[in-house]
Design a protein around this motif. Structure first.
Motif, PDB file in Angstrom:
ATOM      1  N   ALA A 167       0.765  -1.139   0.189  1.00  0.00           N
ATOM      2  CA  ALA A 167      -0.058  -0.108   0.307  1.00  0.00           C
ATOM      3  C   ALA A 167       0.644   1.295  -0.222  1.00  0.00           C
ATOM      4  CB  ALA A 167      -1.254   0.424   1.256  1.00  0.00           C
ATOM      5  N   LEU A 168       0.635   1.574  -0.870  1.00  0.00           N
ATOM      6  CA  LEU A 168       1.687   3.160  -0.809  1.00  0.00           C
ATOM      7  C   LEU A 168       0.445   4.343  -1.677  1.00  0.00           C
ATOM      8  CD1 LEU A 168       4.478   1.671  -3.844  1.00  0.00           C
ATOM      9  CD2 LEU A 168       4.810   1.657  -1.568  1.00  0.00           C
ATOM     10  N   GLU A 169       1.366   5.518  -0.953  1.00  0.00           N
ATOM     11  CA  GLU A 169       0.368   6.479  -1.219  1.00  0.00           C
ATOM     12  C   GLU A 169       0.882   7.210  -2.219  1.00  0.00           C
ATOM     13  OE1 GLU A 169      -1.988   7.228   1.126  1.00  0.00           O
ATOM     14  OE2 GLU A 169      -1.160   5.913   2.588  1.00  0.00           O
ATOM     15  N   GLU A 170       1.081   6.333  -3.555  1.00  0.00           N
ATOM     16  CA  GLU A 170       0.909   6.829  -4.402  1.00  0.00           C
ATOM     17  C   GLU A 170       0.109   5.972  -6.186  1.00  0.00           C
ATOM     18  OE1 GLU A 170       5.615   7.106  -4.765  1.00  0.00           O
ATOM     19  OE2 GLU A 170       4.753   5.888  -3.076  1.00  0.00           O
ATOM     20  N   ARG A 171      -0.049   6.930  -6.985  1.00  0.00           N
ATOM     21  CA  ARG A 171      -0.529   6.313  -8.007  1.00  0.00           C
ATOM     22  C   ARG A 171      -0.113   6.037  -9.148  1.00  0.00           C
ATOM     23  NH1 ARG A 171      -3.199   4.464  -4.288  1.00  0.00           N
ATOM     24  NH2 ARG A 171      -5.433   4.935  -3.819  1.00  0.00           N
ATOM     25  N   PHE A 172       0.455   5.000 -10.021  1.00  0.00           N
ATOM     26  CA  PHE A 172       1.261   4.832 -11.121  1.00  0.00           C
ATOM     27  C   PHE A 172       0.484   4.806 -12.868  1.00  0.00           C
ATOM     28  CE2 PHE A 172       2.943   3.508  -7.164  1.00  0.00           C
ATOM     29  CZ  PHE A 172       4.445   4.674  -7.368  1.00  0.00           C
ATOM     30  N   ASP A 173       1.393   4.984 -13.274  1.00  0.00           N
ATOM     31  CA  ASP A 173       0.805   5.101 -14.974  1.00  0.00           C
ATOM     32  C   ASP A 173       1.041   3.925 -15.776  1.00  0.00           C
ATOM     33  OD1 ASP A 173       0.456   7.757 -15.668  1.00  0.00           O
ATOM     34  OD2 ASP A 173       2.343   7.437 -14.714  1.00  0.00           O
ATOM     35  N   ARG A 174       1.384   2.822 -14.602  1.00  0.00           N
ATOM     36  CA  ARG A 174       2.399   1.345 -14.856  1.00  0.00           C
ATOM     37  C   ARG A 174       2.359   0.741 -14.264  1.00  0.00           C
ATOM     38  NH1 ARG A 174       0.204   3.027 -19.115  1.00  0.00           N
ATOM     39  NH2 ARG A 174       0.931   3.547 -20.866  1.00  0.00           N
ATOM     40  N   VAL A 175       2.508  -0.463 -13.900  1.00  0.00           N
ATOM     41  CA  VAL A 175       2.759  -1.058 -12.935  1.00  0.00           C
ATOM     42  C   VAL A 175       3.208  -2.506 -13.867  1.00  0.00           C
ATOM     43  CG1 VAL A 175       1.908  -2.898 -10.687  1.00  0.00           C
ATOM     44  CG2 VAL A 175       1.438  -0.497 -11.347  1.00  0.00           C
ATOM     45  N   LEU A 176       4.524  -2.678 -13.636  1.00  0.00           N
ATOM     46  CA  LEU A 176       5.321  -3.612 -13.959  1.00  0.00           C
ATOM     47  C   LEU A 176       5.341  -4.856 -12.816  1.00  0.00           C
ATOM     48  CD1 LEU A 176       7.511  -1.619 -16.237  1.00  0.00           C
ATOM     49  CD2 LEU A 176       4.990  -2.062 -16.497  1.00  0.00           C
ATOM     50  N   ILE A 177       5.414  -6.564 -13.682  1.00  0.00           N
ATOM     51  CA  ILE A 177       5.950  -7.423 -13.115  1.00  0.00           C
ATOM     52  C   ILE A 177       6.765  -8.040 -13.970  1.00  0.00           C
ATOM     53  CG2 ILE A 177       5.349  -9.121 -11.375  1.00  0.00           C
ATOM     54  CD1 ILE A 177       2.525  -8.437 -11.905  1.00  0.00           C
ATOM     55  N   PRO A 178       8.028  -7.923 -14.447  1.00  0.00           N
ATOM     56  CA  PRO A 178       8.879  -8.153 -15.508  1.00  0.00           C
ATOM     57  C   PRO A 178       9.566 -10.152 -14.685  1.00  0.00           C
ATOM     58  CG  PRO A 178       9.587  -6.497 -14.933  1.00  0.00           C
ATOM     59  CD  PRO A 178       8.781  -7.049 -13.885  1.00  0.00           C
ATOM     60  N   PHE A 179      10.197 -10.522 -15.731  1.00  0.00           N
ATOM     61  CA  PHE A 179      11.051 -11.742 -15.661  1.00  0.00           C
ATOM     62  C   PHE A 179      10.608 -12.718 -14.869  1.00  0.00           C
ATOM     63  CE2 PHE A 179      15.235 -13.649 -14.526  1.00  0.00           C
ATOM     64  CZ  PHE A 179      15.499 -13.382 -15.888  1.00  0.00           C
ATOM     65  N   THR A 180       9.106 -13.282 -15.350  1.00  0.00           N
ATOM     66  CA  THR A 180       8.530 -14.126 -14.618  1.00  0.00           C
ATOM     67  C   THR A 180       8.330 -13.687 -13.080  1.00  0.00           C
ATOM     68  OG1 THR A 180       9.451 -15.702 -15.755  1.00  0.00           O
ATOM     69  CG2 THR A 180       7.860 -16.833 -14.294  1.00  0.00           C
ATOM     70  N   GLY A 181       8.359 -12.934 -12.908  1.00  0.00           N
ATOM     71  CA  GLY A 181       8.177 -12.726 -11.068  1.00  0.00           C
ATOM     72  C   GLY A 181       6.925 -13.422 -10.234  1.00  0.00           C
ATOM     73  N   LEU A 182       5.436 -12.699 -11.119  1.00  0.00           N
ATOM     74  CA  LEU A 182       4.680 -13.330 -10.943  1.00  0.00           C
ATOM     75  C   LEU A 182       4.186 -14.901 -10.394  1.00  0.00           C
ATOM     76  CD1 LEU A 182       1.098 -12.164 -10.471  1.00  0.00           C
ATOM     77  CD2 LEU A 182       0.642 -13.577 -13.110  1.00  0.00           C
ATOM     78  N   TYR A 183       4.980 -15.746 -10.775  1.00  0.00           N
ATOM     79  CA  TYR A 183       5.190 -16.936 -10.146  1.00  0.00           C
ATOM     80  C   TYR A 183       5.763 -17.209  -8.918  1.00  0.00           C
ATOM     81  CZ  TYR A 183       4.062 -18.362 -15.465  1.00  0.00           C
ATOM     82  OH  TYR A 183       3.411 -18.260 -16.278  1.00  0.00           O
TER      83      TYR A 183
END
Length: 246
Positions: A88-104
């Motif tokens: 939970a960050l007090e910020e908003r972003f244009d893009r959220v990225l999860i590179p290099f199979t980090g999701l797994y």
């Protein structure tokens, strides 16, 4: 939460230095001046490349060793401690990225659902969640357990560290029912033959239909999916690259 990774950060970075074309892809899907959040940022390789090209980047990483390495290699990157499944960050972003199979690296579908929900909450309207991972559907359906013997070592790299020449071997352990693939990397000193480190990366992979369902449940719209960083259709390459919008 995330699956445990037992791996020295410096030795990890010597072998796992990205997929061909990934930096260029993430530069194409972001723009100078955009605010970008990278989840599972590791040692800051992608975040630093984006920062150098004018993106405002926050890099979130749960592993202390990786954060320390990012701080030493890329001191200008804003690296923060945090788990990609609950942040939970007090910020908003244009893009959220999860590179290099980090999701797994997330331990369950519930953790992936929480990650997607948190990503959506941190996106501006019209912002995009973008991630890449290896495509798992084909080997999940077609492979056999004996294709991944626990004791079979395959040489994958030769590296130098602290004045020593090392050969790196990989062995994999697969649990089809659990959708679990654990890869262990064994670093052997060429001079002495001693094992100097064993690092394990645990993955709970996802099938394409599961990703689509979890995105929809999180309120994210699947805009595009690709089989490679060159834009080839999904199913025609070894990757699953996804763009989903809020």
């Amino acid at each position: 939460g995330s699956l445990a990774m037992t791996y020295d950060a410096e030795l990890y970075a010597l072998v796992h230095d990205g997929a061909p074309g990934d930096v260029e892809f993430y530069l194409r899907v972001t723009e100078p001046g955009q605010r970008v959040l990278e989840l599972g940022a590791g040692w800051g390789r992608i975040s630093d490349a984006l920062r150098k090209e004018g993106r405002e980047v926050v890099a979130l990483e749960s592993d202390a060793g990786m954060r320390a390495l990012a701080g030493s290699r890329h001191p200008e990157v804003d690296v923060r401690a945090g788990d990609m499944s609950r942040f939970a960050l007090e910020e908003r972003f244009d893009r959220v990225l999860i590179p290099f199979t980090g999701l797994y690296c997330l331990e369950s579908e519930a953790a992936v659902a929480a990650c997607f929900a948190a990503a959506r909450a941190h996106l501006v309207d019209g912002g995009a969640l973008i991630f890449d991972a290896y495509a798992a559907d084909a080997f999940h359906e077609e492979s056999l357990p004996e294709d991944y013997p626990d004791d079979q070592l395959e040489e994958v790299a030769k590296v130098a560290h602290d004045g020593r020449a090392l050969t790196v071997f990989e062995k994999s352990s697969w649990d089809r029912e659990a959708q679990r693939m654990d890869a262990t990397y064994v670093y052997v000193d060429d001079a002495s033959g001693d094992v100097v480190h064993e690092g394990t990366i645990a993955h709970r992979y996802l099938l394409a239909a599961q990703v689509e369902r979890l995105l929809e449940e999180a309120g994210l719209k699947l805009e595009a999916s690709f089989g490679g960083f060159d834009g080839r259709p999904f199913g025609q390459g070894g990757s699953m690259i996804v763009i989903a919008t809020r």
